[in-house]
Design a protein around this motif. Structure first.
Motif, PDB file in Angstrom:
ATOM      1  N   ALA A   1     -11.593  28.101  -6.204  1.00  0.00           N
ATOM      2  CA  ALA A   1     -10.955  26.795  -6.766  1.00  0.00           C
ATOM      3  C   ALA A   1     -10.625  25.803  -6.363  1.00  0.00           C
ATOM      4  CB  ALA A   1      -9.306  27.864  -7.390  1.00  0.00           C
TER       5      ALA A   1
ATOM      6  N   PRO B   1     -11.118  33.944  -4.869  1.00  0.00           N
ATOM      7  CA  PRO B   1     -11.101  33.257  -6.059  1.00  0.00           C
ATOM      8  C   PRO B   1     -10.415  32.166  -5.525  1.00  0.00           C
ATOM      9  CG  PRO B   1     -11.272  34.673  -7.092  1.00  0.00           C
ATOM     10  CD  PRO B   1     -11.342  34.988  -5.315  1.00  0.00           C
TER      11      PRO B   1
ATOM     12  N   VAL C   1     -16.089  31.137 -11.314  1.00  0.00           N
ATOM     13  CA  VAL C   1     -14.694  30.444 -10.551  1.00  0.00           C
ATOM     14  C   VAL C   1     -15.403  28.798 -10.500  1.00  0.00           C
ATOM     15  CG1 VAL C   1     -12.557  30.389  -8.722  1.00  0.00           C
ATOM     16  CG2 VAL C   1     -14.146  32.663  -9.010  1.00  0.00           C
TER      17      VAL C   1
END
Length: 159
Positions: A91, A87, A132
């Motif tokens: 991101a 994640p 994400v």
């Protein structure tokens, strides 16, 4: 899009970088940033063994790209990686506007293998990249590299 033959060659290099990481006592993850002309602009592997758990190659690519490429160049590039982005890296990828991601082994595969080996789970949820960063095009896993990646993960993570 799906994983193509040309993608597999870049993913083989990612697996080789992951193997280098394991040989150096680190975790088996390696990644490339490839421009639209097929030129590898940046490559790296994990560097978490020193105690900084954020030293992932996918994050290093995002940081390098924002310093060296225009937004248009970033969007047109592809990130190849041995394992699906965590994640944090997903991101970062989305925030800096990188393009397509192609991975050899998925987070779901790694999670399954860790369970099989009674290995500890990572401290962060193994979310798919698309959860994400839903706007990023993603392809993987690459069945041609499943056994290679499983063997590398086993060397590093099996108790």
């Amino acid at each position: 899009m799906s994983v193509r033959a040309a993608d597999v060659e870049y993913l083989r290099r990612c697996a080789a970088l992951a193997a280098q990481a394991v040989e150096a006592g680190d975790e088996p993850f390696g990644s490339l940033l490839v421009d639209p002309d097929g030129v590898v602009r940046f490559e790296d592997h994990n560097h978490v063994a020193g105690g900084d758990a954020t030293r992932h190659p996918e994050l290093a690519i995002a940081l390098w790209a924002v310093e060296h490429l225009s937004p248009q160049q970033r969007a047109a590039s592809t990130v190849y990686t041995s394992g699906e982005h965590c994640p944090m890296c997903a991101a970062a990828h989305a925030w800096v506007g990188l393009g397509r991601i192609v991975y050899a082994a998925s987070s779901a595969q790694l999670t399954q293998w860790l369970r099989e080996w009674d290995a500890p789970a990572p401290p962060v949820a193994a979310l798919p990249i698309t959860t994400v960063a839903p706007g990023v095009p993603v392809d993987g896993p690459a069945p041609e590299l499943t056994e290679t990646m499983k063997a590398l993960y086993e060397r590093a993570f099996r108790p």
